[in-house]
Write a protein that holds these residues in place. Sequence first.
Motif, PDB file in Angstrom:
ATOM      1  N   GLN A  62     -39.898 -24.696   9.542  1.00  0.00           N
ATOM      2  CA  GLN A  62     -38.952 -24.057  10.440  1.00  0.00           C
ATOM      3  C   GLN A  62     -37.593 -24.708  10.203  1.00  0.00           C
ATOM      4  O   GLN A  62     -37.498 -25.942  10.179  1.00  0.00           O
ATOM      5  N   VAL A  63     -36.557 -23.904  10.004  1.00  0.00           N
ATOM      6  CA  VAL A  63     -35.207 -24.420   9.784  1.00  0.00           C
ATOM      7  C   VAL A  63     -34.486 -24.493  11.123  1.00  0.00           C
ATOM      8  O   VAL A  63     -34.323 -23.481  11.801  1.00  0.00           O
ATOM      9  N   LEU A  64     -34.059 -25.707  11.502  1.00  0.00           N
ATOM     10  CA  LEU A  64     -33.285 -25.855  12.726  1.00  0.00           C
ATOM     11  C   LEU A  64     -31.805 -25.591  12.484  1.00  0.00           C
ATOM     12  O   LEU A  64     -31.136 -24.955  13.294  1.00  0.00           O
ATOM     13  N   GLY A  65     -31.281 -26.104  11.372  1.00  0.00           N
ATOM     14  CA  GLY A  65     -29.872 -25.924  11.065  1.00  0.00           C
ATOM     15  C   GLY A  65     -29.477 -26.798   9.894  1.00  0.00           C
ATOM     16  O   GLY A  65     -30.327 -27.379   9.215  1.00  0.00           O
ATOM     17  N   THR A  66     -28.163 -26.889   9.665  1.00  0.00           N
ATOM     18  CA  THR A  66     -27.653 -27.637   8.527  1.00  0.00           C
ATOM     19  C   THR A  66     -26.513 -28.556   8.954  1.00  0.00           C
ATOM     20  O   THR A  66     -25.759 -28.260   9.887  1.00  0.00           O
ATOM     21  N   PHE A  67     -26.408 -29.665   8.220  1.00  0.00           N
ATOM     22  CA  PHE A  67     -25.351 -30.646   8.440  1.00  0.00           C
ATOM     23  C   PHE A  67     -24.479 -30.706   7.196  1.00  0.00           C
ATOM     24  O   PHE A  67     -24.982 -30.782   6.078  1.00  0.00           O
ATOM     25  N   SER A  68     -23.158 -30.643   7.384  1.00  0.00           N
ATOM     26  CA  SER A  68     -22.213 -30.741   6.276  1.00  0.00           C
ATOM     27  C   SER A  68     -21.719 -32.174   6.150  1.00  0.00           C
ATOM     28  O   SER A  68     -21.185 -32.729   7.109  1.00  0.00           O
TER      29      SER A  68
ATOM     30  N   LEU B  48     -31.141 -16.120   6.915  1.00  0.00           N
ATOM     31  CA  LEU B  48     -32.493 -16.687   6.981  1.00  0.00           C
ATOM     32  C   LEU B  48     -33.453 -15.711   7.646  1.00  0.00           C
ATOM     33  O   LEU B  48     -33.094 -15.021   8.603  1.00  0.00           O
ATOM     34  N   PRO B  49     -34.692 -15.635   7.170  1.00  0.00           N
ATOM     35  CA  PRO B  49     -35.686 -14.793   7.851  1.00  0.00           C
ATOM     36  C   PRO B  49     -35.904 -15.266   9.284  1.00  0.00           C
ATOM     37  O   PRO B  49     -35.896 -16.468   9.567  1.00  0.00           O
ATOM     38  N   ASP B  50     -36.097 -14.329  10.201  1.00  0.00           N
ATOM     39  CA  ASP B  50     -36.333 -14.690  11.597  1.00  0.00           C
ATOM     40  C   ASP B  50     -37.556 -15.580  11.751  1.00  0.00           C
ATOM     41  O   ASP B  50     -37.619 -16.418  12.656  1.00  0.00           O
ATOM     42  N   SER B  51     -38.530 -15.403  10.863  1.00  0.00           N
ATOM     43  CA  SER B  51     -39.793 -16.137  10.989  1.00  0.00           C
ATOM     44  C   SER B  51     -39.627 -17.638  10.861  1.00  0.00           C
ATOM     45  O   SER B  51     -40.462 -18.394  11.376  1.00  0.00           O
ATOM     46  N   ILE B  52     -38.571 -18.104  10.174  1.00  0.00           N
ATOM     47  CA  ILE B  52     -38.392 -19.551  10.014  1.00  0.00           C
ATOM     48  C   ILE B  52     -37.283 -20.095  10.908  1.00  0.00           C
ATOM     49  O   ILE B  52     -36.847 -21.230  10.747  1.00  0.00           O
ATOM     50  N   GLN B  53     -36.857 -19.284  11.886  1.00  0.00           N
ATOM     51  CA  GLN B  53     -35.875 -19.738  12.869  1.00  0.00           C
ATOM     52  C   GLN B  53     -36.454 -19.833  14.278  1.00  0.00           C
ATOM     53  O   GLN B  53     -35.714 -20.045  15.245  1.00  0.00           O
ATOM     54  N   GLN B  54     -37.752 -19.696  14.412  1.00  0.00           N
ATOM     55  CA  GLN B  54     -38.349 -19.623  15.738  1.00  0.00           C
ATOM     56  C   GLN B  54     -38.164 -20.909  16.539  1.00  0.00           C
ATOM     57  O   GLN B  54     -37.907 -20.870  17.750  1.00  0.00           O
ATOM     58  N   ASN B  55     -38.293 -22.065  15.900  1.00  0.00           N
ATOM     59  CA  ASN B  55     -38.080 -23.323  16.617  1.00  0.00           C
ATOM     60  C   ASN B  55     -36.628 -23.473  17.036  1.00  0.00           C
ATOM     61  O   ASN B  55     -36.322 -23.940  18.142  1.00  0.00           O
ATOM     62  N   ALA B  56     -35.702 -23.074  16.155  1.00  0.00           N
ATOM     63  CA  ALA B  56     -34.281 -23.145  16.494  1.00  0.00           C
ATOM     64  C   ALA B  56     -33.967 -22.251  17.686  1.00  0.00           C
ATOM     65  O   ALA B  56     -33.216 -22.635  18.591  1.00  0.00           O
ATOM     66  N   LEU B  57     -34.550 -21.064  17.716  1.00  0.00           N
ATOM     67  CA  LEU B  57     -34.336 -20.145  18.825  1.00  0.00           C
ATOM     68  C   LEU B  57     -34.986 -20.657  20.104  1.00  0.00           C
ATOM     69  O   LEU B  57     -34.470 -20.452  21.213  1.00  0.00           O
ATOM     70  N   GLN B  58     -36.117 -21.337  19.962  1.00  0.00           N
ATOM     71  CA  GLN B  58     -36.776 -21.933  21.124  1.00  0.00           C
ATOM     72  C   GLN B  58     -35.888 -23.009  21.755  1.00  0.00           C
ATOM     73  O   GLN B  58     -35.755 -23.086  22.977  1.00  0.00           O
ATOM     74  N   LEU B  59     -35.252 -23.809  20.911  1.00  0.00           N
ATOM     75  CA  LEU B  59     -34.338 -24.839  21.412  1.00  0.00           C
ATOM     76  C   LEU B  59     -33.095 -24.203  22.033  1.00  0.00           C
ATOM     77  O   LEU B  59     -32.577 -24.693  23.044  1.00  0.00           O
ATOM     78  N   LYS B  60     -32.614 -23.131  21.432  1.00  0.00           N
ATOM     79  CA  LYS B  60     -31.461 -22.420  21.998  1.00  0.00           C
ATOM     80  C   LYS B  60     -31.785 -21.901  23.389  1.00  0.00           C
ATOM     81  O   LYS B  60     -30.947 -21.975  24.314  1.00  0.00           O
ATOM     82  N   LYS B  61     -32.969 -21.363  23.577  1.00  0.00           N
ATOM     83  CA  LYS B  61     -33.362 -20.867  24.898  1.00  0.00           C
ATOM     84  C   LYS B  61     -33.385 -22.003  25.919  1.00  0.00           C
ATOM     85  O   LYS B  61     -32.939 -21.848  27.058  1.00  0.00           O
TER      86      LYS B  61
END
Length: 244
Positions: free
Chosen positions: A79-85, A102-115
Motif C-alpha cells: 500500500q502506498v501512503l505517499g512520497t517524500f521529496s 496510482l491504482p485505487d487498490s494500493i491507496q486504501q491505507n492512505a485513504l483510511q488515514l485521510k478519513k
Amino acid sequence: MGFLDKLFGKNNTKNAEASTTTKEVPTPILTEEGLLEQYGGIALEKQLDFGELIGDNNWNVDMTAGTISFGDSLSFPLQVLGTFSHSSETWLWAWANQQSDLPDSIQQNALQLKKYGDDNDFGLLRNPRFDFSTNELHILGIIATGLCHADAYYIADYGQGAMLLTITDSRIKQVRHDIHDRVRVVFPQLISQFEIDHQNALRSYLRTKGYTIEETKTTLTATKDSDIIRAEFDDLSRLTNLQG
C-alpha cells in the motif's frame, strides 16, 4: 534512527474489551505523540520481524501488480501512503498525487488515514502536502502500521525521493518473536528515538501484547502467565529501571 535505518531501503539501480451488551468505542488519539505512545512499541517489534525476513536484499516495486519484492524469492502486496521529496523536504499523500495515477487498490491505507484525519480534524493525516523530514517518515510509518493494522512499513528510497509503504502479509507474522525478553530490547530503542511519555508508551505496548497492568504514578508491573515485567519512572514519567 539506528536499527530503523535497515527499513529505509536504498534502490541500488532504480483493543479495548467489549462488555456483554455494548461495545466500547475508543476515544480517537489526536496527536503524533499520543499515536506513537499507542503504537510505537508493537510497531517496532513488527519492524524487527520484517527486517529479519527481508535481510539485506534490494527492493523492487511493481505498481501494476501492487507488489514490492526483495531479492528473487520474496514478494509482498503493498500500500502506498505517499512520497517524500529530498530536494524540497516535503511530504505528499498518495491520494493527493495527481501525476502518479496510482491504482485505487494500493491507496486504501492512505485513504483510511485521510478519513481518520478528516473525522478528527487531524492535520497530519488530512493535509495533502506539508514540510517534512526523513526522520518523520518513521513516525508516519509507525502511525500507519497501528491505525491500518499493517504488519510493517517500508521506506523505499529511489534517489530523488522516497515512497512510504505499508505491508500486510502472514509471513511476517510467522517470523514474529512474541517473547517476554523482547520488551527489554524494543522499548529502550523506542524511547531513545522518539520524544514520548515513557509510562504511557510502555503501558500501551504491554497491553497490546496481552499483559495485565498494575501501576502507580512511578511504577508499573505487567503480568502475562508466569512472565512479569517491572518498570520504574521518575516524576516526569521517564523510565529509570526496566526489569523482566
